[in-house]
Design a protein around this motif. Structure first.
Motif, PDB file in Angstrom:
ATOM      1  N   ASP A 289       4.418  -1.142  11.627  1.00 38.43           N
ATOM      2  CA  ASP A 289       5.088  -0.137  12.459  1.00 38.43           C
ATOM      3  C   ASP A 289       5.249   1.185  11.726  1.00 38.43           C
ATOM      4  O   ASP A 289       5.035   2.264  12.309  1.00 38.43           O
ATOM      5  N   GLU A 290       5.601   1.117  10.448  1.00 41.31           N
ATOM      6  CA  GLU A 290       5.765   2.349   9.666  1.00 41.31           C
ATOM      7  C   GLU A 290       4.430   3.068   9.511  1.00 41.31           C
ATOM      8  O   GLU A 290       4.354   4.302   9.619  1.00 41.31           O
TER       9      GLU A 290
ATOM     10  N   ALA B 132       0.821  -1.214   0.000  1.00 45.55           N
ATOM     11  CA  ALA B 132       0.000   0.000   0.000  1.00 45.55           C
ATOM     12  C   ALA B 132       0.852   1.259   0.000  1.00 45.55           C
ATOM     13  O   ALA B 132       2.002   1.272   0.456  1.00 45.55           O
ATOM     14  N   ASP B 133       0.273   2.334  -0.507  1.00 46.50           N
ATOM     15  CA  ASP B 133       0.862   3.663  -0.362  1.00 46.50           C
ATOM     16  C   ASP B 133       0.588   4.093   1.086  1.00 46.50           C
ATOM     17  O   ASP B 133      -0.509   4.537   1.415  1.00 46.50           O
ATOM     18  N   LEU B 134       1.573   3.950   1.935  1.00 45.46           N
ATOM     19  CA  LEU B 134       1.368   4.168   3.374  1.00 45.46           C
ATOM     20  C   LEU B 134       1.059   5.620   3.701  1.00 45.46           C
ATOM     21  O   LEU B 134       0.289   5.906   4.625  1.00 45.46           O
ATOM     22  N   GLU B 135       1.641   6.526   2.965  1.00 50.56           N
ATOM     23  CA  GLU B 135       1.362   7.942   3.210  1.00 50.56           C
ATOM     24  C   GLU B 135      -0.113   8.232   2.955  1.00 50.56           C
ATOM     25  O   GLU B 135      -0.780   8.882   3.762  1.00 50.56           O
ATOM     26  N   ALA B 136      -0.632   7.737   1.830  1.00 51.83           N
ATOM     27  CA  ALA B 136      -2.042   7.953   1.502  1.00 51.83           C
ATOM     28  C   ALA B 136      -2.957   7.221   2.475  1.00 51.83           C
ATOM     29  O   ALA B 136      -3.994   7.749   2.893  1.00 51.83           O
ATOM     30  N   ALA B 137      -2.563   6.001   2.846  1.00 54.57           N
ATOM     31  CA  ALA B 137      -3.384   5.214   3.775  1.00 54.57           C
ATOM     32  C   ALA B 137      -3.458   5.878   5.141  1.00 54.57           C
ATOM     33  O   ALA B 137      -4.518   5.911   5.779  1.00 54.57           O
ATOM     34  N   ALA B 138      -2.336   6.386   5.614  1.00 52.92           N
ATOM     35  CA  ALA B 138      -2.315   7.060   6.919  1.00 52.92           C
ATOM     36  C   ALA B 138      -3.140   8.332   6.889  1.00 52.92           C
ATOM     37  O   ALA B 138      -3.881   8.632   7.825  1.00 52.92           O
TER      38      ALA B 138
END
Length: 500
Positions: free
Chosen positions: A293-294, A258-264
């Motif tokens: 964790d990220e 996943a795109d973690l920045e977008a998900a967060a």
């Protein structure tokens, strides 16, 4: 000072109640508590107006709906201020829900003829002498009971589609947002002054109950599951059909790619916007162990910049319904007592009016914070070994309203496995803004759909017509039918459908 609920007051012409700002307790309006007799009179007026409104046809109704959305659009700042006064939400959030509602009014008016107008159907070989058609006719009078959390967007998802389908509407807004309801009805009546096509009734639960049992042809309700069950039970006495849009415990799935920045970012906004008072808001997140964790670190960092308050810099406002504060506090306390950790916020985040963001991890799956609808600015984040476990846990709930998946390679697959009425992929809650998509849930989240073609059909009854074009060489519906006719039919059906 702790916020209080709308208060009934004495009045020379009947009982009234005050609408209060949840931010200040200031009285922002006074409205009548409509009695059972008042409600029945409104329904009778709507019944009288129904023939005229249906008689305008699709084009005539579409023109009036276009004019209505024009009034709303031109006076958008005024409407947004009324929403802010009664809910405490920021003007920008009030504008967002109003803009989406305008889009739905436009879509319903534009597409009603195509969806509900007369359509040809195949008659089949056995009935080939018949011309078959189906069209959708108005139900008559629809009762709409709206919520306070999105007092423009949510009720108009029923009202606009019911009107476009040719029904008249009696609308009861929440006792927390009667001013928003009045504003919308007044705007409509400016462009439809001839008949009481859309009427407002205000009051508390008794007023809503009177609408349910007052003889309407359908009820569209948005609110809690418990109240929805009571409405269904009351409506069953007269076989009045209902649409129930109840609560949710919506989950976000975050895959390893996943795109973690977008998900967060989506998680923070979905969990905390509107003070978490969103039926399709984010309440649970299941994250692949490789990126857990990220992801959590990003959510915590973004959450620190979010603050509740009434000033212009605050991202969201107060909890509108004071009784919800104790529910939010109980869920957070239970999660922590059972081993969960608050990485942001905690029990102390719950104040007298405002609840600051709370991010919880390591919360047991059977805790209240995971199983019950919190309806506040909190979110639980859990680590899972893979997306199979994520789907299993996301589906392990009595609710089934919305959901979100963040995955670059498996979004469609995972979305299809989630037991919810709606799923967005790689963006938060996007299904709500697409007017052509149906909106609704399963399980304790309710049933029936608003929005889209399905939403138009919810407010109409299908009418089937079969017209004989010519006399059939074989007459089946007659006592004069011969034995050889039955034998021929048996042979024909065997040829058509008897193959191995």
């Amino acid at each position: 000072m702790t916020a209080v609920q709308p208060k009934p007051t004495a009045h020379s012409v009947g009982e009234t109640f005050d609408s209060l700002s949840p931010a200040t307790d200031e009285v922002v309006g006074t409205y009548p508590v409509h009695s059972k007799e008042d409600v029945r009179a409104a329904i009778a007026r709507a019944r009288d107006a129904a023939e005229w409104w249906a008689g305008l046809g699709y084009d005539g109704r579409a023109e009036r709906l276009r004019r209505w959305k024009g009034v709303i659009t031109r006076r958008l700042p005024q409407l947004c201020q009324v929403v802010r006064d009664e809910t405490g939400k920021p003007i920008a959030d009030a504008q967002l829900e109003s803009v989406l509602a305008i889009e739905h009014i436009a879509w319903a008016g534009k597409h009603a003829r195509k969806i509900l107008g007369k359509q040809r159907r195949a008659a089949g070989l056995m009935m080939s002498n018949q011309a078959a058609t189906v069209e959708y006719q108005p139900l008559g009078v629809v009762g709409v009971i709206g919520p306070w959390n999105y007092p423009v967007f949510t009720p108009l998802g029923s009202i606009a589609y019911a009107l476009a389908a040719g029904n008249t509407v009696v609308f009861k807004p929440s006792e927390y947002t009667p001013g928003v309801g009045k504003w919308l009805v007044d705007a409509f009546n400016e462009v439809v002054p001839e008949w009481p096509v859309l009427q407002l009734i205000t009051g508390f639960g008794e007023t809503g109950a009177s609408l349910v049992t007052g003889g309407v042809d359908k009820i569209a309700f948005t609110g809690s599951t418990g109240t929805g069950k009571k409405i269904m039970a009351a409506a069953a006495e007269t076989l009045t059909p209902v649409i129930i849009e109840a609560g949710g415990k919506d989950a976000v799935l975050v895959d390893a790619d996943a795109d973690l920045e977008a998900a967060a970012d989506a998680t923070v906004w979905g969990a905390f916007s509107n003070s978490g008072q969103t039926c399709i808001g984010v309440e649970r997140v299941y994250v692949h162990e490789r990126v857990h964790d990220e992801f959590v670190a990003k959510v915590v960092e973004k959450s620190k910049d979010v603050r509740a308050g009434s000033d212009a810099a605050a991202q969201y406002g107060p909890v509108t319904m004071p009784s919800q504060l104790s529910v939010i506090k109980r869920h957070i306390a239970d999660a922590i007592e059972r081993g969960g950790k608050a990485l942001v916020g905690g029990v102390d985040a719950v104040g007298d009016r405002y609840v600051q963001p709370t991010v919880l991890v390591d919360v047991p799956e059977d805790s209240a914070a995971v199983q019950e609808e919190t309806f506040g600015p909190t979110v639980t984040i859990a680590k899972v070994r893979d997306m199979d476990e994520a789907v299993e846990k996301a589906n392990d709930t009595k609710y089934g309203l919305g959901s979100t998946v963040f995955s670059k390679s498996r979004g469609l697959e995972l979305a299809g496995r989630l037991r919810t009425g709606m799923t967005s992929i790689n963006a938060p809650l996007s299904f709500a803004g697409i007017a052509s998509l149906p909106f609704g849930g399963v399980g304790d989240s309710g049933f029936g759909r608003i929005h889209g073609p399905e939403g138009l059909r919810e407010f109409a009854r299908p009418k089937a017509v079969a017209r004989q074009r010519f006399t059939a060489p074989i007459v089946l519906t007659s006592f004069s039918r011969k034995e050889k006719t039955d034998a021929l039919v048996a042979k024909l059906i065997t040829v058509l459908h008897g193959k191995r």
